[in-house]
Design an enzyme around this catalytic site. Structure first.
Site, PDB file in Angstrom:
ATOM      1  N   ARG A  74      94.501  -1.226  70.060  1.00 42.02           N
ATOM      2  CA  ARG A  74      95.693  -0.507  69.613  1.00 42.02           C
ATOM      3  C   ARG A  74      97.053  -1.182  70.543  1.00 42.02           C
ATOM      4  O   ARG A  74      97.957  -1.124  70.029  1.00 42.02           O
ATOM      5  CB  ARG A  74      95.804   0.986  69.827  1.00 42.02           C
ATOM      6  CG  ARG A  74      96.530   1.514  68.803  1.00 42.02           C
ATOM      7  CD  ARG A  74      96.322   3.066  68.850  1.00 42.02           C
ATOM      8  NE  ARG A  74      96.105   3.798  70.027  1.00 42.02           N
ATOM      9  CZ  ARG A  74      95.134   4.599  70.240  1.00 42.02           C
ATOM     10  NH1 ARG A  74      94.414   5.099  69.456  1.00 42.02           N
ATOM     11  NH2 ARG A  74      95.136   5.296  71.671  1.00 42.02           N
ATOM     12  N   TYR A 128     121.664   2.518  57.003  1.00 44.33           N
ATOM     13  CA  TYR A 128     120.639   2.155  56.215  1.00 44.33           C
ATOM     14  C   TYR A 128     120.199   3.660  55.721  1.00 44.33           C
ATOM     15  O   TYR A 128     119.823   4.591  56.471  1.00 44.33           O
ATOM     16  CB  TYR A 128     119.437   1.662  56.891  1.00 44.33           C
ATOM     17  CG  TYR A 128     118.187   1.252  55.772  1.00 44.33           C
ATOM     18  CD1 TYR A 128     118.140   0.463  54.908  1.00 44.33           C
ATOM     19  CD2 TYR A 128     117.127   1.619  56.490  1.00 44.33           C
ATOM     20  CE1 TYR A 128     116.981   0.348  54.297  1.00 44.33           C
ATOM     21  CE2 TYR A 128     115.703   1.506  55.904  1.00 44.33           C
ATOM     22  CZ  TYR A 128     115.956   0.656  54.670  1.00 44.33           C
ATOM     23  OH  TYR A 128     114.731   0.408  53.921  1.00 44.33           O
ATOM     24  N   ASP A 200     120.760  -1.119  64.945  1.00 46.92           N
ATOM     25  CA  ASP A 200     120.132  -1.805  63.749  1.00 46.92           C
ATOM     26  C   ASP A 200     120.539  -3.252  63.458  1.00 46.92           C
ATOM     27  O   ASP A 200     121.595  -3.471  62.962  1.00 46.92           O
ATOM     28  CB  ASP A 200     120.180  -0.949  62.444  1.00 46.92           C
ATOM     29  CG  ASP A 200     119.283  -1.537  61.446  1.00 46.92           C
ATOM     30  OD1 ASP A 200     118.795  -2.723  61.333  1.00 46.92           O
ATOM     31  OD2 ASP A 200     118.576  -0.672  60.795  1.00 46.92           O
ATOM     32  N   LYS A 225     112.395  -8.413  56.922  1.00 50.23           N
ATOM     33  CA  LYS A 225     113.692  -9.232  56.178  1.00 50.23           C
ATOM     34  C   LYS A 225     113.504 -10.718  56.635  1.00 50.23           C
ATOM     35  O   LYS A 225     112.873 -11.332  56.408  1.00 50.23           O
ATOM     36  CB  LYS A 225     114.934  -8.459  56.719  1.00 50.23           C
ATOM     37  CG  LYS A 225     114.965  -7.032  56.354  1.00 50.23           C
ATOM     38  CD  LYS A 225     114.828  -6.782  54.939  1.00 50.23           C
ATOM     39  CE  LYS A 225     114.407  -5.402  54.832  1.00 50.23           C
ATOM     40  NZ  LYS A 225     115.190  -4.073  55.058  1.00 50.23           N
TER      41      LYS A 225
HETATM   42  C1  LIG Z   1     114.941  -2.773  55.203  1.00 51.58           C
HETATM   43  C2  LIG Z   1     115.787  -2.237  56.345  1.00 51.58           C
HETATM   44  C3  LIG Z   1     114.917  -1.283  57.288  1.00 51.58           C
HETATM   45  C4  LIG Z   1     113.641  -0.787  57.168  1.00 51.58           C
HETATM   46  O1  LIG Z   1     112.803  -1.983  57.337  1.00 51.58           O
HETATM   47  P1  LIG Z   1     111.484  -1.712  56.543  1.00 51.58           P
HETATM   48  O2  LIG Z   1     110.483  -2.905  57.148  1.00 51.58           O
HETATM   49  O3  LIG Z   1     111.641  -1.911  55.140  1.00 51.58           O
HETATM   50  O4  LIG Z   1     110.810  -0.252  56.843  1.00 51.58           O
HETATM   51  C5  LIG Z   1     115.792  -0.881  58.469  1.00 51.58           C
HETATM   52  N1  LIG Z   1     117.289  -1.092  58.319  1.00 51.58           N
HETATM   53  C6  LIG Z   1     117.729  -2.070  57.760  1.00 51.58           C
HETATM   54  C7  LIG Z   1     119.138  -2.263  57.730  1.00 51.58           C
HETATM   55  C8  LIG Z   1     116.928  -2.472  56.532  1.00 51.58           C
HETATM   56  O5  LIG Z   1     117.843  -3.331  55.585  1.00 51.58           O
END
Ligand SMILES: *Cc1c(COP(=O)(O)O)cnc(C)c1O
Length: 401
Positions: A74, A128, A200, A225
């Site tokens: 882990r 988000y 973020d 992303k």
């Molecule tokens: C997609 C996204 C997330 C979440 O990511 P996941 O891997 O899909 O859970 C968080 N913040 C932003 C700005 C995003 O575009």
């Protein structure tokens, strides 16, 4: 020629981000064999049980609980540590990175590591949407109150601070509507008032906005992303300053957060080409944004690099580049029909992969400070295709709505 560095010979001071994404996390003891030689990319190490030489070694492992030492599956193997290390290197001033099974998990654990019952959180209104739901449902039920703030508030955020305020969460640019926040102004207020800051940073990545160096405590990335970059794995990361690192690390550990080695390896492989991919996303998206802005059938283009976008001047002051995701609004016609008419753009959630996507969305659903009354937006993720094909495709869709 060898490109692997041990800790003390690593020339951290002068390397630029494009060099760091190539070299990051390739420590000699993670890629090399004692018998000699080294593999370019750290391989996939799979593990649950770690075998110790004897009971003394077992007990010593429990006592030190060090990062970068095999302990139990882990806690990861060199496959995950290498990715985490590379992400830390991209944020000058950061002390460490924890990995999570998704971006949503990274947001949830970062907030949980900072907040406890009775605390108050300041959250940007253009966040988000799943982050919003985390605050309004999960955190609210557990005694954490959230106040949403205008993404353009800047230093004015000081007026919203309450005695119980513990943290300020930013996302810049905002999801769907792309308002750019004045991160330095908000960080200055937070530091003055002893508050933790989180951002973020999925859109810009540390390549275009190295936020820890700007004084932010916790930098969250949905690596799903641009870091993975190929739409085939999900990972999140949180990179931390010294002040918040121990709480982040402990919270992630007790909540059992773990990323499988295959997904970590895919993200590490994606990271190697991040700089060149972002440059192509940036150039094609800007070209399309300008092309859209010049059209009479487009109402406005919400791209931080375009003057229509709120906070455009702050973008120009703070960011090193823009990436491939932005929105626009039609002056007439139906957004769903426009998206259905596209041939080179997939219809689906997420973004940051090599392929173009289009999504009709209504920001009105998820705003509370400044109600969004401008109708639906069309969000485009501009991929790595030839930009002329994408423009041709958008052009034919305008003829069909
Ligand atoms: C997609 C996204 C997330 C979440 O990511 P996941 O891997 O899909 O859970 C968080 N913040 C932003 C700005 C995003 O575009």
């Amino acid at each position: 020629m060898s490109h692997e560095f041990s800790d003390d010979e690593r020339p951290t001071d002068f390397r630029r981000p494009a060099t760091k994404v190539v070299q990051g996390g390739r420590r000699k003891d993670w890629v090399g064999l004692e018998s000699g030689g080294a593999i370019v990319n750290p391989p996939v190490w799979r593990a649950s049980t770690i075998l110790y030489d004897d009971t003394a070694a077992l007990k010593a492992g429990l006592k030190t609980n060090e990062d970068g030492k095999l302990f139990y599956g882990r806690r990861g193997t060199p496959t995950q540590w290498s990715l985490a290390d590379a992400l830390t290197e991209l944020e000058p001033g950061a002390v460490g990175t924890m990995l999570f099974p998704s971006g949503a998990a990274a947001v949830a654990v970062a907030l949980t590591s900072v907040l406890k019952s009775g605390d108050h959180l300041l959250m940007v209104d253009s966040v988000y949407d799943p982050t919003r739901r985390l605050c309004d449902a999960y955190l609210a039920e557990r005694g954490v109150a959230t106040t949403y703030y205008d993404p353009l508030i800047g230093a004015g955020i000081e007026a919203l601070i309450q005695p119980a305020t513990r943290a300020i969460f930013m996302e810049s640019p905002g999801s769907l509507t792309f308002e750019v926040q004045d991160v330095p102004a908000i960080v200055a207020v937070a530091k003055n008032r002893g508050l933790v800051t989180l951002i973020d940073n999925t859109w810009a990545t540390p390549l275009y906005l190295p936020v820890i160096g700007m004084g932010v405590d916790l930098s969250i990335i949905a690596c799903t992303k641009y870091i993975v970059g190929h739409s085939d794995a999900m990972i999140g990361s949180v990179t931390s300053s010294a002040a918040t690192w121990n709480d982040l690390r402990l919270t992630a550990q007790v909540l059992g957060q773990h990323v499988g080695p295959d997904d970590a390896w895919l993200a590490a492989r994606g990271l190697r080409t991040l700089d060149v991919r972002l440059a192509r996303h940036r150039d094609s998206a800007l070209e399309i944004a300008h092309w859209l802005q010049a059209r009479a059938d487009v109402d406005s283009v919400l791209h931080p690099g375009i003057s229509d976008c709120s906070g455009h001047e702050i973008f120009q002051r703070d960011f090193r580049g823009s990436t491939g995701l932005f929105s626009f609004m039609l002056a007439r016609g139906n957004a769903d029909r426009f998206v259905d008419a596209l041939r080179h753009f997939g219809i689906g959630y997420s973004w940051g992969g090599f392929e173009s996507l289009a999504l009709p969305a209504d920001p009105g659903r998820c705003r509370s400070v400044n109600p969004w009354t401008r109708g639906p937006v069309i969000r485009l993720q501009i991929g790595l295709e030839d930009v002329r094909d994408l423009i041709d495709d958008l052009g034919q869709a305008f003829l069909l709505i």
